[in-house]
Design a protein around this motif. Structure first.
Motif, PDB file in Angstrom:
ATOM      1  N   LEU A 192      41.266  44.976  38.586  1.00  0.00           N
ATOM      2  CA  LEU A 192      42.311  44.780  37.592  1.00  0.00           C
ATOM      3  C   LEU A 192      42.477  43.286  37.283  1.00  0.00           C
ATOM      4  O   LEU A 192      42.100  42.434  38.089  1.00  0.00           O
ATOM      5  N   ARG A 237      41.602  47.484  27.630  1.00  0.00           N
ATOM      6  CA  ARG A 237      41.758  47.005  28.997  1.00  0.00           C
ATOM      7  C   ARG A 237      41.574  45.490  29.037  1.00  0.00           C
ATOM      8  O   ARG A 237      40.990  44.881  28.133  1.00  0.00           O
ATOM      9  N   LEU A 282      44.507  44.077  26.414  1.00  0.00           N
ATOM     10  CA  LEU A 282      45.797  44.693  26.726  1.00  0.00           C
ATOM     11  C   LEU A 282      46.888  43.641  26.910  1.00  0.00           C
ATOM     12  O   LEU A 282      48.016  43.971  27.240  1.00  0.00           O
ATOM     13  N   TYR A 285      46.530  40.703  28.900  1.00  0.00           N
ATOM     14  CA  TYR A 285      46.409  39.882  30.102  1.00  0.00           C
ATOM     15  C   TYR A 285      45.620  38.613  29.812  1.00  0.00           C
ATOM     16  O   TYR A 285      44.747  38.591  28.941  1.00  0.00           O
ATOM     17  N   GLN A 307      39.518  42.535  32.915  1.00  0.00           N
ATOM     18  CA  GLN A 307      39.260  43.527  33.955  1.00  0.00           C
ATOM     19  C   GLN A 307      37.752  43.607  34.099  1.00  0.00           C
ATOM     20  O   GLN A 307      37.029  43.653  33.106  1.00  0.00           O
ATOM     21  N   TYR A 333      49.277  55.440  33.513  1.00  0.00           N
ATOM     22  CA  TYR A 333      48.587  54.200  33.882  1.00  0.00           C
ATOM     23  C   TYR A 333      49.545  53.023  33.970  1.00  0.00           C
ATOM     24  O   TYR A 333      49.311  52.076  34.722  1.00  0.00           O
ATOM     25  N   ARG A 334      50.631  53.078  33.228  1.00  0.00           N
ATOM     26  CA  ARG A 334      51.646  52.035  33.381  1.00  0.00           C
ATOM     27  C   ARG A 334      52.253  52.087  34.785  1.00  0.00           C
ATOM     28  O   ARG A 334      52.528  51.060  35.396  1.00  0.00           O
ATOM     29  N   SER A 394      49.212  50.779  37.225  1.00  0.00           N
ATOM     30  CA  SER A 394      48.352  49.620  37.067  1.00  0.00           C
ATOM     31  C   SER A 394      48.720  48.609  35.992  1.00  0.00           C
ATOM     32  O   SER A 394      48.409  47.426  36.148  1.00  0.00           O
ATOM     33  N   PHE A 395      49.314  49.018  34.885  1.00  0.00           N
ATOM     34  CA  PHE A 395      49.328  48.153  33.706  1.00  0.00           C
ATOM     35  C   PHE A 395      50.714  47.999  33.082  1.00  0.00           C
ATOM     36  O   PHE A 395      50.885  48.190  31.889  1.00  0.00           O
ATOM     37  N   ALA A 444      51.817  42.772  32.032  1.00  0.00           N
ATOM     38  CA  ALA A 444      50.956  41.687  31.533  1.00  0.00           C
ATOM     39  C   ALA A 444      51.727  40.382  31.392  1.00  0.00           C
ATOM     40  O   ALA A 444      51.281  39.324  31.852  1.00  0.00           O
TER      41      ALA A 444
END
Length: 420
Positions: free
Chosen positions: A45, A86, A90, A92, A96, A396-397, A400-401, A404
């Protein structure tokens, strides 16, 4: 301060590099008689990529892996259900990466030996137990070749020795075996043609029946090295053997579940048949622990929080553990206080991820697609409501996500000279 690390996997080696960057002496022991680039692909990640970049490994990651551009879910006929960008796309500040686990381990190992010394990692050495008091921890080590036993004294012991951790077993002797959810997994890598964007992580089917995950982990001229994971839910729940990442699997066992999975962007049975080495593994985890360690001993990575492979969290969370542990030890009045602060910062956060991975709401939605449109579909909007599609994003939030902006703004976990 001198820290002994049991386990030379991704978590243990990143811990050694992080402690060294914090001005703390570290040594690593591993039960394997030799360290080789074994295994298959994993995802890192942006959270973990940031930490490895700050350890000076950003260029090595870029040269070794593939920057994942998107994750897309399909039904078992190859129909697109849902997709999301990703990494940098996304929001960041870091990508990734999809990488070969063994190549990543070798990159970390080379960095440890370069920075900490050629003898910083000692292989063929089993951690058999420990005793501690307020002044030190004494670790019993056995050489696998000679059988010689040695007592090593350290200021702290970090158990980064994986799912079957000896350090965890000593701390929690009554814990049962790893918990299996009935899903049998096969994994492999094979050279092939790029598919879709060339940087797509594709997920097809649902692990309530059969599911395939496939993505590139290295570029090889006009070809790519594809990593694939096949998951099948066993109806009878029969045990499939021990949880050993190196256990060989058979094409004859996995191929029948995917024999007619031919998409316009990937021929799945051809990919499976072209794989030279197939590994087999039961999908297991352990119940979250109420405490990771005591005094001068703690756990890290899979030894602390083994989890299902959902949301690319296994190796990534181990990297973050390592960085937080080094940060807390660098700022603590004594090793025990530093390890307690590390556990306070990480345990509940990662335990929540373990439970979220068990919940698998995305797979429930994907299973719904299979039930409502078993022969495939033309438009996913005719199969799922907007709210059901949003459930996948939300899943997924949760794992992992979700952060940001927070990750991008957070100060570095590398201690300054003033902290040392």
């Amino acid at each position: 301060m001198r820290v002994l690390i049991a386990g030379a996997g991704i978590g243990g080696l990143t811990t050694a590099l992080s402690l060294h960057a914090a001005g703390i002496e570290a040594a690593v022991v591993d039960a394997a008689t030799g360290l080789r680039p074994l295994g298959v692909g994993i995802n890192l990640l942006p959270h973990a990529v940031r930490e490895l970049t700050e350890l000076g490994l950003g260029d090595a990651l870029a040269a070794t892996g593939v920057a994942t551009g998107e994750m897309v879910h399909f039904d078992r006929h190859g129909g697109r259900i849902w997709g999301e960008p990703r990494g940098r796309a996304l929001g960041y500040d870091w990508p990734q990466y999809s990488v070969h686990r063994g190549e990543l381990q070798m990159t970390l190992l080379a960095a440890v030996r370069d920075r900490l010394g050629a003898d910083a990692v000692r292989t063929g050495t089993v951690c058999e137990g420990f005793e501690q008091d307020g002044a030190a921890v004494r670790v019993r080590l056995r050489d696998r070749v000679s059988g010689a036993v040695e007592i090593v004294t350290a200021d702290a012991l970090v158990g980064a020795d994986g799912l079957h951790s000896a350090v965890r077993r000593a701390l929690h002797p009554d814990e049962p075996a790893p918990l299996w959810n009935g899903i049998r997994m096969w994994r492999g890598t094979v050279e092939g043609e790029p598919f879709l964007t060339g940087r797509t992580m594709a997920v097809a089917g649902s692990n309530t029946a059969a599911k395939l995950v496939v993505y590139p982990i290295a570029e090889r001229g006009d070809k790519v090295l594809l990593n694939w994971v096949a998951e099948v839910k066993l109806a009878d729940g029969r045990p499939v053997g021990p949880a050993d990442w190196s256990r060989a699997g058979r094409l004859a066992d996995v191929l029948p579940h995917f024999a007619d999975w031919r998409f316009d962007w990937l021929d799945v049975p051809a990919m499976l048949a072209a794989t030279d080495e197939i590994l087999e593994y039961p999908m297991v985890d352990r119940d979250p622990l109420p405490s990771w360690g005591e005094g001068r001993v703690t756990l890290l990575g899979d030894a602390a929080h083994p989890m299902y492979p959902i949301g690319s969290n296994g190796g990534s969370q181990a990297v973050i553990d390592a960085r937080v542990l080094a940060w807390e030890l660098a700022h603590a009045a004594d090793p025990a206080a530093g390890l307690a602060a590390y556990e306070a910062a990480r345990r509940e956060t990662v335990n929540a991820i373990v439970l979220a991975c068990r919940d698998m709401p995305a797979d429930r939605v994907l299973h719904t697609v299979g039930e409502r449109a078993p022969g495939g579909f033309g438009r996913v909007e005719d199969v799922l409501t907007p709210e059901e599609l949003a459930t996948i994003t939300g899943a997924y939030r949760r794992t992992s996500f979700s952060d940001a902006a927070a990750l991008n703004a957070r100060p570095s976990l590398t201690p300054t000279l003033a902290d040392r």
